[in-house]
Every structure is written in structure tokens, then in C-alpha cells.
Write a protein that holds these residues in place. Structure first.
Motif, PDB file in Angstrom:
ATOM      1  N   ALA A 110      48.257  44.572  43.184  1.00  0.00           N
ATOM      2  CA  ALA A 110      48.135  43.786  41.961  1.00  0.00           C
ATOM      3  C   ALA A 110      49.516  43.314  41.529  1.00  0.00           C
ATOM      4  O   ALA A 110      50.516  44.011  41.710  1.00  0.00           O
ATOM      5  N   GLY A 111      49.557  42.121  40.954  1.00  0.00           N
ATOM      6  CA  GLY A 111      50.824  41.576  40.500  1.00  0.00           C
ATOM      7  C   GLY A 111      51.439  40.604  41.465  1.00  0.00           C
ATOM      8  O   GLY A 111      52.415  39.930  41.137  1.00  0.00           O
ATOM      9  N   PHE A 112      50.871  40.507  42.676  1.00  0.00           N
ATOM     10  CA  PHE A 112      51.361  39.553  43.671  1.00  0.00           C
ATOM     11  C   PHE A 112      50.319  38.457  43.869  1.00  0.00           C
ATOM     12  O   PHE A 112      49.114  38.707  43.774  1.00  0.00           O
ATOM     13  N   PRO A 113      50.742  37.220  44.139  1.00  0.00           N
ATOM     14  CA  PRO A 113      49.787  36.127  44.356  1.00  0.00           C
ATOM     15  C   PRO A 113      48.785  36.462  45.446  1.00  0.00           C
ATOM     16  O   PRO A 113      49.140  36.980  46.499  1.00  0.00           O
ATOM     17  N   GLY A 114      47.511  36.204  45.178  1.00  0.00           N
ATOM     18  CA  GLY A 114      46.472  36.455  46.159  1.00  0.00           C
ATOM     19  C   GLY A 114      45.873  37.844  46.104  1.00  0.00           C
ATOM     20  O   GLY A 114      45.033  38.190  46.944  1.00  0.00           O
ATOM     21  N   ALA A 115      46.252  38.643  45.120  1.00  0.00           N
ATOM     22  CA  ALA A 115      45.733  40.019  45.030  1.00  0.00           C
ATOM     23  C   ALA A 115      44.352  40.041  44.384  1.00  0.00           C
ATOM     24  O   ALA A 115      44.103  39.355  43.394  1.00  0.00           O
ATOM     25  N   LEU A 116      43.458  40.835  44.946  1.00  0.00           N
ATOM     26  CA  LEU A 116      42.136  41.083  44.370  1.00  0.00           C
ATOM     27  C   LEU A 116      42.252  42.287  43.442  1.00  0.00           C
ATOM     28  O   LEU A 116      42.598  43.383  43.889  1.00  0.00           O
ATOM     29  N   GLU A 117      41.954  42.097  42.179  1.00  0.00           N
ATOM     30  CA  GLU A 117      42.133  43.177  41.213  1.00  0.00           C
ATOM     31  C   GLU A 117      40.810  43.782  40.746  1.00  0.00           C
ATOM     32  O   GLU A 117      40.790  44.628  39.854  1.00  0.00           O
ATOM     33  N   ASP A 118      39.695  43.358  41.338  1.00  0.00           N
ATOM     34  CA  ASP A 118      38.402  43.952  41.005  1.00  0.00           C
ATOM     35  C   ASP A 118      38.366  45.408  41.462  1.00  0.00           C
ATOM     36  O   ASP A 118      38.862  45.741  42.547  1.00  0.00           O
ATOM     37  N   THR A 119      37.752  46.267  40.642  1.00  0.00           N
ATOM     38  CA  THR A 119      37.591  47.679  41.011  1.00  0.00           C
ATOM     39  C   THR A 119      36.106  48.040  40.857  1.00  0.00           C
ATOM     40  O   THR A 119      35.698  48.676  39.877  1.00  0.00           O
ATOM     41  N   PRO A 120      35.279  47.663  41.833  1.00  0.00           N
ATOM     42  CA  PRO A 120      33.830  47.827  41.703  1.00  0.00           C
ATOM     43  C   PRO A 120      33.327  49.256  41.899  1.00  0.00           C
ATOM     44  O   PRO A 120      32.164  49.554  41.584  1.00  0.00           O
ATOM     45  N   TYR A 121      34.167  50.167  42.393  1.00  0.00           N
ATOM     46  CA  TYR A 121      33.704  51.516  42.703  1.00  0.00           C
ATOM     47  C   TYR A 121      34.182  52.524  41.667  1.00  0.00           C
ATOM     48  O   TYR A 121      35.313  52.453  41.189  1.00  0.00           O
ATOM     49  N   SER A 122      33.296  53.447  41.342  1.00  0.00           N
ATOM     50  CA  SER A 122      33.621  54.549  40.432  1.00  0.00           C
ATOM     51  C   SER A 122      32.982  55.812  40.966  1.00  0.00           C
ATOM     52  O   SER A 122      32.110  55.775  41.854  1.00  0.00           O
TER      53      SER A 122
END
Length: 530
Positions: free
Chosen positions: A333-345
Motif C-alpha cells: 500500500a502507498g505505491f502506485p498500482g497497489a490493491l488495498e482491499d482486505t476481503p479476508y477476516s
């Protein structure tokens, strides 16, 4: 474990620098750091591939282009004063700076650059792939990298832009060594590899005074460094594995900086006051991976269930508080192109259903390799408890950082708890590591998590990784990387869990320390003690 007094340990800290009259405070011209550095396998820049060795290489060597302490997000000329790219010809011509010298006093020449790149390719150690991806081989590297006077021309073969090539050359194996000194110390055609495991031969702001594995790194300032001499004359990095000992040494004044403190220790220092406590977002992602040579771990249902058996919030709200954040994609996260979704718990009931529906035979009993220091052992114990609820039983095997990493590279583990940082500042670095592997053979070593876990990704992932690398349009390129991250996030034997934050405690007199997003972006050159 043999115990020693603080005074005795402080004496060991400084024994490679200079004798001092008292152990109550470090010398005014010396920065003493307490840090866990037992992950180091080698300090030769052609072989160094660990976090701690990355820090060391940055202090002692330079690249043609590099990211600097003054702005770690900006690529600037290092040993090159300027460069000109010819995308059509797939070449970049660099003009070397005037007056740069190695620590030996030898002047920097184009021949040093050619030799440095040649030795990386010829030695073919862990980080060599960073340069060989440019189409360089043992047979052609001297045609791909040539020098004439103060000009060095770098050619490359591949469908990628010159900007990608510059980021590759700014990576650790792009470091330039003193060819005269190294050649004089070659042994049986080893390109000086044995010599550079205990000596430095760079142009950097510091040179190596002493290195003893899992004990100490002692650096001396280079007064003639081309960007100006470091503010301090010495940097001593002492291996201190125990976080509690690091805190005691900092509080007693025997070290100036502690780098591996737990959240509880940080809170204790905050309560006491009188120390600087800094947070530095890091590019490292932490993951649990399953070796596909282990039959019980090859079912995709096991991979899916695993994503619901990690107690993400439980860890980040307790012993990982302030050290890591939940992150479930391979690009930070914080870099271009990063996926920041966190679908798992954490959902053990769902994990049990996934395993039951797939008719997975339980229990599954496997070993889990882990670095024997905080917070890794705490993470392993949490995973042992949460996975055990679903019938996946981990036997924890602690080891030093170098032992664990060496085992991982040999593909002899079963389950592994480890971390990964980009080799260079381009999404392809991590995409290749987590989504690409076209040759899974045991004798085709690759410095990737896919190969090390014996996982051959689907053809579509391999093709998408290559397409992203070749895409010249930044927006389209990022779209491909986002899709790649989603697919690896959903189905892979590599469960990405967290992104690290580095927390460093230091004495109030210390200023100017720079800790960028990767270990290559740690700089001591500007540090002062007021």
C-alpha cells in the motif's frame, strides 16, 4: 544462554571503534545501533539479498543511478552525472562523474562498472536475476555493457521501457565495486566473492571496518565521499536479538538507537519520556506460504481456508500493534498500482466448511519455519492456535534468519512464515515474485516466492505478468497489476497477511536518520548527534 553485564556488552559494541573511558554514553563521533542482523547470509553486493545486508550495501556502495537520503522517492544520478536513453535502440548511455574514488583511493572508471555487472551475472547468486532479466548472460554481458572513457553504455533485450531499466540498475546488484582491488583478491575464479564477504570495495559514504556474522558491523566514514562526508566518523551496528536487551541498552546510554522493539517496549519508552520514537512505513509484506512439494498442502481449498484462519485483527491489535497493518496483496500500500482491499477476516467456521466441502482429510500436520525473534515467533504461535481450530496443526521450527532463508531458497520447508520486500521500485519486482513462474524445475533456481514454494501459477498469470512489464502506458499497466493482485489474493499457496511499519527508538541527541520504505533506503550519512 550466557548472560553478560550491560557494561560488558557495551564494551563489545565499541571494541571495533575506539576505546572509551566510560560505558555510560557512546562516543560523540559514533552512532551505535542495536539491531537483529542475523539474517545476513552475505555482504558481497553481488550476493547480498537480505534486509540487513541491504542496509549495509547502501552505506558502502553506489550505483549508476540511485535513490538518495535527501529524497528516497526520487531517482537521481549516483555514479553517473547524466544519462541518455534510446528506447528504439534499447540502450542507455551514462556519463560518469569526475573525481569519484573508491575507499582504496583507486579512481572510478567505466571498466569498474563493466566488471561489476559481469561479476553479478557470472556469480549468479540470489539477486543476479535482477540484472539478467535485462537479457544479460555470461556469454553476452560484455557486449551488453561496454565502456569508453567516462561513458558506459548499457544495452537490454526485452519488451520494457528505459524507465524500468533505470529502476533495475538502481537496485542492490547494480552496485559498483573497485575492480582493481577485487581482482587482486580473487580466489579460484570466484570474482572476489570470498574477499567481499569480509571486506568492502565501494565508493560509498562508509567503508567496512569489521564484520563478524551475527555479532557486529562496524563502518568508518569516507571523508572524500562525492556527496560530502558523513556527519559522524563511525557507525557500529551490533547484533542484539533480544528486544528487551535493546531497550535496556538504549535506556542505559550504551546504544544510540534500537530497531527491533516490541509495542510494549515502545509504550514503556513513551511513558518514561526522553527518547525519540519514529514510525517509518515499509514496503515489506509478511506472508504464510505452503510448499507445493508437500502433498497435504496442494489442495486450493487448503489455501482458501488458510485465508480465514489468520487472526489478522487479533495480532495487529496486540503484539503487532504499531508494527504491522493488515494488507492482503503482494504490492505494498502507498505505491502506485497497489490493491488495498482486505476481503479476508478471521472466520474459523467458514474455514472448516471450505475444508469439509472439499473433503480435505484432517488433521494436516506440517512444520512451520520461522525466524527465532520477535514478532515472528509470536505470529507463529498465533497461527498455530488459530489454524489448529480447523485441524491444520503446525509444529513450529524456529531458526536464525539466515537458516530460515537458506532453507526457503532450497525448497526444503513445508510451511514458511516470512516477509518480502521489492528488489527495486517497480511493481514488476513483486509481480514476478508472487505471480510468475514458467519453469518450476528444481535445478532452475529463481529468487521468487512462487519457485521457492514450488508453485507453478496458471498460464494466464504468467502471461499477464509479462504483459504488464511491456505496457508503456502507466495507467493501463497499473490496471493489469491490480487484476494480478486480485487473482493471487484469491487463489495461491501464498497467504499475504500484513505490511510492516518500522519503529525506531533513539536517543534525543540523534537526528538526520533516514529510513525509507525498503532496506536499501536506510541512510546513516546525514545522522548527527547534537
Amino acid at each position: 544462554m550466557k548472560m553478560v553485564s550491560l557494561a560488558g556488552l557495551a564494551g563489545a559494541l565499541l571494541m571495533s571503534v575506539a576505546p572509551v573511558a566510560t560505558m555510560a554514553a557512546t562516543p560523540a563521533d559514533t552512532l551505535v545501533v542495536a539491531q537483529n542482523i542475523d539474517d545476513i547470509v552475505s555482504i558481497d553486493p553481488a550476493e547480498a539479498y537480505e534486509f540487513s545486508s541491504g542496509e549495509y550495501v547502501t552505506q558502502t556502495y553506489d550505483r549508476l543511478v540511485q535513490y538518495e537520503a535527501e529524497d528516497t522517492k526520487k531517482l537521481v544520478g549516483g555514479l553517473a552525472a547524466s544519462w541518455a536513453a534510446d528506447d528504439a535502440a534499447k540502450s542507455i548511455t551514462f556519463t560518469l562523474r569526475d573525481g569519484v574514488k573508491f575507499a582504496s583511493g583507486n579512481p572510478l572508471t567505466g571498466a569498474d562498472v563493466v566488471y561489476s555487472f559481469k561479476r553479478v551475472v557470472a556469480l549468479n547468486k540470489a539477486p543476479a536475476f535482477i540484472l539478467t532479466q535485462l537479457g544479460w548472460t555470461k556469454d553476452n554481458v560484455e557486449q551488453m555493457v561496454t565502456a569508453s572513457g567516462n561513458k558506459v553504455t548499457v544495452k537490454y533485450a526485452g519488451d520494457f521501457s528505459s524507465n524500468f531499466v533505470l529502476n533495475v540498475l538502481a537496485a542492490r546488484p547494480g552496485s559498483v565495486v573497485d575492480s582493481v582491488t577485487v581482482k587482486a583478491n580473487e580466489q579460484n575464479g570466484d570474482f572476489g566473492n570470498a574477499y567481499l564477504k569480509g571486506k568492502s570495495a565501494g565508493t560509498g559514504p562508509f567503508s567496512l571496518r569489521a564484520y563478524r556474522k551475527a555479532e557486529i558491523l562496524s563502518l568508518a566514514a569516507n571523508p572524500s565521499y562525492f556527496r560530502s562526508a558523513p556527519a559522524l566518523k563511525n557507525v557500529v551496528i551490533r547484533h542484539v536479538a533480544e528486544a528487551a536487551t535493546q531497550q535496556l541498552l538504549l535506556e542505559s546510554g550504551d546504544v544510540d538507537m534500537a530497531k527491533n522493539l516490541t509495542p510494549d517496549q515502545i509504550a514503556s519508552l513513551q511513558a518514561k519520556g526522553g527518547f525519540k520514537l519514529e514510525n517509518y512505513p515499509q514496503a515489506a509484506v509478511h506472508f504464510l506460504s505452503f510448499n507445493q512439494k508437500t502433498p497435504e498442502l496442494t489442495n486450493p481449498a487448503v489455501w482458501e481456508a488458510a485465508r480465514y484462519l489468520v487472526n489478522y485483527q487479533g495480532m495487529t491489535s496486540s503484539f503487532l500493534k504499531g508494527q504491522m497493518r493488515t494488507h492482503q496483496a503482494f504490492w505494498p500500500a502507498g505505491f502506485p498500482g497497489a490493491l488495498e482491499d482486505t476481503p479476508y477476516s478471521y472466520d474459523p467456521a467458514k474455514a472448516k466448511k471450505i475444508l469439509a466441502d472439499a473433503k480435505v482429510q484432517l488433521p494436516i500436520k506440517v512444520t512451520l519455519d520461522v525466524i527465532n525473534s520477535a514478532p515472528f515467533t509470536d505470529m507463529a504461535q498465533s497461527l498455530q492456535q488459530s489454524f489448529g481450530e480447523a485441524g491444520i496443526q503446525f509444529e513450529i521450527l524456529p531458526g536464525t534468519g539466515s537458516q530460515v532463508i537458506t532453507k526457503y531458497r532450497a525448497r526444503t520447508h513445508k510451511a514458511m512464515l516470512l516477509y518480502w520486500g521489492p528488489d527495486f521500485m517497480d511493481p514488476h519486482s513483486n509481480a514476478k515474485a508472487f505471480a510468475f513462474n514458467e519453469d518450476n524445475a528444481d535445478d532452475k533456481y529463481q529468487s521468487t516466492t512462487t519457485w521457492r514454494n514450488a508453485w507453478a501459477p496458471p498460464k494466464e498469470l504468467n502471461e499477464a505478468t509479462k504483459a504488464a512489464l511491456a505496457e508503456p502506458d502507466p495507467a493501463k499497466r497499473n490496471t493489469i497489476y491490480l487484476d494480478l493482485q486480485k487473482k493471487v489474493q484469491a487463489s495461491s499457496p501464498i497467504v499475504i497477511m500484513f505490511q510492516a511499519t518500522s519503529r525506531v527508538a533513539m536517543a534525543p541527541a540523534v537526528s538526520g536518520y533516514v529510513n525509507g520504505a525498503t532496506s536499501d533506503f536506510v541512510f546513516y550519512r546525514l545522522v548527527k548527534k547534537n
